[in-house]
Design a protein around this motif. Sequence first.
Motif, PDB file in Angstrom:
ATOM      1  N   LEU A  75      17.168 -20.203 -39.928  1.00  0.00           N
ATOM      2  CA  LEU A  75      18.566 -19.310 -40.332  1.00  0.00           C
ATOM      3  C   LEU A  75      18.867 -18.647 -38.945  1.00  0.00           C
ATOM      4  O   LEU A  75      20.560 -19.084 -39.037  1.00  0.00           O
ATOM      5  CB  LEU A  75      18.084 -18.632 -41.422  1.00  0.00           C
ATOM      6  CG  LEU A  75      18.581 -19.570 -42.937  1.00  0.00           C
ATOM      7  CD1 LEU A  75      17.587 -18.092 -43.847  1.00  0.00           C
ATOM      8  CD2 LEU A  75      19.393 -19.545 -43.343  1.00  0.00           C
ATOM      9  N   VAL A  76      18.353 -17.481 -38.488  1.00  0.00           N
ATOM     10  CA  VAL A  76      18.678 -16.847 -37.534  1.00  0.00           C
ATOM     11  C   VAL A  76      19.209 -18.279 -36.174  1.00  0.00           C
ATOM     12  O   VAL A  76      20.841 -17.987 -35.382  1.00  0.00           O
ATOM     13  CB  VAL A  76      18.025 -15.935 -37.119  1.00  0.00           C
ATOM     14  CG1 VAL A  76      18.708 -15.436 -35.597  1.00  0.00           C
ATOM     15  CG2 VAL A  76      17.687 -14.818 -38.098  1.00  0.00           C
ATOM     16  N   GLY A  77      18.249 -18.789 -35.836  1.00  0.00           N
ATOM     17  CA  GLY A  77      18.156 -19.946 -34.777  1.00  0.00           C
ATOM     18  C   GLY A  77      19.949 -20.445 -35.565  1.00  0.00           C
ATOM     19  O   GLY A  77      20.774 -20.966 -34.351  1.00  0.00           O
ATOM     20  N   MET A 230      14.051  -9.654 -39.037  1.00  0.00           N
ATOM     21  CA  MET A 230      12.425  -8.665 -37.786  1.00  0.00           C
ATOM     22  C   MET A 230      13.021  -9.582 -36.923  1.00  0.00           C
ATOM     23  O   MET A 230      12.546  -8.828 -35.760  1.00  0.00           O
ATOM     24  CB  MET A 230      11.410  -8.794 -38.527  1.00  0.00           C
ATOM     25  CG  MET A 230      11.116  -8.013 -40.186  1.00  0.00           C
ATOM     26  SD  MET A 230       9.757  -7.889 -40.780  1.00  0.00           S
ATOM     27  CE  MET A 230       8.046  -7.194 -39.235  1.00  0.00           C
ATOM     28  N   VAL A 231      13.330 -11.047 -37.230  1.00  0.00           N
ATOM     29  CA  VAL A 231      13.914 -11.942 -36.052  1.00  0.00           C
ATOM     30  C   VAL A 231      14.801 -11.932 -35.022  1.00  0.00           C
ATOM     31  O   VAL A 231      14.524 -12.653 -33.898  1.00  0.00           O
ATOM     32  CB  VAL A 231      13.130 -13.410 -36.116  1.00  0.00           C
ATOM     33  CG1 VAL A 231      11.311 -13.182 -37.456  1.00  0.00           C
ATOM     34  CG2 VAL A 231      13.643 -14.521 -37.019  1.00  0.00           C
ATOM     35  N   VAL A 232      16.101 -11.526 -35.485  1.00  0.00           N
ATOM     36  CA  VAL A 232      16.966 -11.772 -35.047  1.00  0.00           C
ATOM     37  C   VAL A 232      17.137 -10.510 -33.590  1.00  0.00           C
ATOM     38  O   VAL A 232      17.625 -11.335 -32.287  1.00  0.00           O
ATOM     39  CB  VAL A 232      18.154 -10.550 -35.503  1.00  0.00           C
ATOM     40  CG1 VAL A 232      18.875 -10.173 -35.018  1.00  0.00           C
ATOM     41  CG2 VAL A 232      18.546 -11.165 -36.931  1.00  0.00           C
ATOM     42  N   PHE A 233      15.973  -9.335 -33.181  1.00  0.00           N
ATOM     43  CA  PHE A 233      15.899  -9.314 -32.179  1.00  0.00           C
ATOM     44  C   PHE A 233      15.795  -9.690 -31.121  1.00  0.00           C
ATOM     45  O   PHE A 233      16.154  -9.658 -29.841  1.00  0.00           O
ATOM     46  CB  PHE A 233      14.581  -8.166 -32.663  1.00  0.00           C
ATOM     47  CG  PHE A 233      14.462  -7.727 -31.423  1.00  0.00           C
ATOM     48  CD1 PHE A 233      15.162  -6.583 -30.202  1.00  0.00           C
ATOM     49  CD2 PHE A 233      13.171  -7.540 -30.792  1.00  0.00           C
ATOM     50  CE1 PHE A 233      14.514  -6.633 -28.731  1.00  0.00           C
ATOM     51  CE2 PHE A 233      12.073  -7.030 -29.924  1.00  0.00           C
ATOM     52  CZ  PHE A 233      13.301  -6.207 -28.930  1.00  0.00           C
ATOM     53  N   SER A 234      14.444 -10.999 -31.617  1.00  0.00           N
ATOM     54  CA  SER A 234      14.262 -11.596 -30.480  1.00  0.00           C
ATOM     55  C   SER A 234      14.944 -12.744 -29.875  1.00  0.00           C
ATOM     56  O   SER A 234      15.100 -13.561 -28.824  1.00  0.00           O
ATOM     57  CB  SER A 234      12.981 -12.487 -31.458  1.00  0.00           C
ATOM     58  OG  SER A 234      13.056 -13.178 -31.836  1.00  0.00           O
ATOM     59  N   PHE A 235      16.207 -12.557 -30.474  1.00  0.00           N
ATOM     60  CA  PHE A 235      17.555 -14.288 -30.339  1.00  0.00           C
ATOM     61  C   PHE A 235      18.363 -13.127 -29.058  1.00  0.00           C
ATOM     62  O   PHE A 235      19.220 -13.631 -28.697  1.00  0.00           O
ATOM     63  CB  PHE A 235      18.063 -14.885 -31.487  1.00  0.00           C
ATOM     64  CG  PHE A 235      17.068 -15.515 -32.018  1.00  0.00           C
ATOM     65  CD1 PHE A 235      17.587 -16.332 -31.564  1.00  0.00           C
ATOM     66  CD2 PHE A 235      16.635 -15.237 -33.057  1.00  0.00           C
ATOM     67  CE1 PHE A 235      16.975 -17.674 -32.295  1.00  0.00           C
ATOM     68  CE2 PHE A 235      15.507 -16.059 -33.532  1.00  0.00           C
ATOM     69  CZ  PHE A 235      15.920 -17.732 -32.932  1.00  0.00           C
TER      70      PHE A 235
END
Length: 489
Positions: A75-77, A230-235
């Motif tokens: 989703l974030v991708g 939680m994973v948005v940061f990694s992008f």
Amino acid sequence: MTSQPSLAKADSGTASPGDPQSGHNGDNGDGLQAGLKNRHLSMIAIGGVIGAGLFVGSSSGIAAAGPAILISYALVGTMVVLVMRMLGEMAAARPTSGSFSTYADQALGRWAGFSIGWFFWVVVLAVEATAGAVILNGWIPAVPQWGWALIVMVVLTATNLVSVGSYGEFEFWFAGIKVVAIGGFVIVGLLAVFGVLPGSDNPGAGFAHLTDAGGFMPKGAGAILTGVLMVVFSFMGSEIVTLAAGESEDPQRAVTKATNSVIWRIGVFYLGSIFVVITLLPWNDKSIVKDGSYVAALNSIGIPHAGQVMNVIVLTAVLSCLNSGLYTASRMAFSLGQRGDAPRAFARTNSRGVPQAAILGSVVFGFVAVWFNYQWKDTVFDFLLNSSGAVALFVWLMISFTQLRMRGIILREEPEKLVVKMWLFPYLTWVTIAMISFVLVYMLTDEAGRKQVLLSLLAAAFVVVFSLVREKIRPRDEVEAEATEQVRS
């Protein structure tokens, strides 16, 4: 809200506040040097999506959502792919060191450019410095978190002060190591999953791990959206190529190539690597959180010295992210200074085309992060990890609204430069806005993330109100007149 007037190139080669950079051979028209080669831009684009958050945040994401974290990453991708396409459309037409801040200024008004520039500038370096300190402290705990943050900030400040070429060369090799490492991890991991890796001693590896510990969504469907936060940061970092393009030999070509390749980069580096982790080990295996997802996966198949190897790779990723974070923050500060929305000193460059004051000003916020690490070393990273995800969403939302207006401005003023186009405009742009808005609203209903979101909203509101009040007190026309007078004198 009205759009800014046409940004024609200033007379005598000096850029007025808000102008796009005019040339790319040697001095690019505003003092910055076109010192980044195409190979630098290519590797910055590829490595930009591999942030320290991929190594740091993936373990927490897997623990929070189980195998369904794959949907969170997808989703974030998808949002990143769409936002990068929008950003690529604007950057190919008008490459500038201010990137989305400058475009927001032109399309939505001064308040938007000021707000997004300062909001992004203040957060990005503090986040990367904190992430780096946490990882390095885990590697060599004898040095405290604040000590590591201080060390890497000093080293990379010196690198960025030399020249943009030195930044590009460092990042070329840093990013290259990250790319090779993640690519190798995916290949080796898939060989182990399919049982064809020589010497592998993990007979339990396989697709069964996707469902054998409570199902594919063991924490429920809602955990997918918790995982998104939680994973948005990694992008964060995908946007850097559009800033760096302003100091490249061929910005239009670099931006076009980068935005066209973002889909496979996210697919391989994010979805591919996380898929490998959760098929090699059950999602609730304690070693994933204890050792880190990648180290745990490599240990599970008997790769010798996996922990030490991955620590070196993670160290490289941290240095890369900090290097790029400092570069991004300084160029954003430089652009704000050009437009009269930050101290004028930020817009000055030295004889090597380096915005020295902007770099040093950015470092101040990095050292604020060092102080945070010293005062609250056990809580500051979790807060920044979550709040930076919200910041990324706010930035992407602003980019989306900016592109809606910017398309018309480009078509009216420079239609021949619309070489990269957003797919299915304006429908996919509105879909992206709806996706981001939904995630932000859901975050307010999630107990774990509500505090961070509200604090981020409060900070954003403060910056926006400050910018509106500032515009009332000192309109843009007055700022530009003062800038012109300084140039003449």
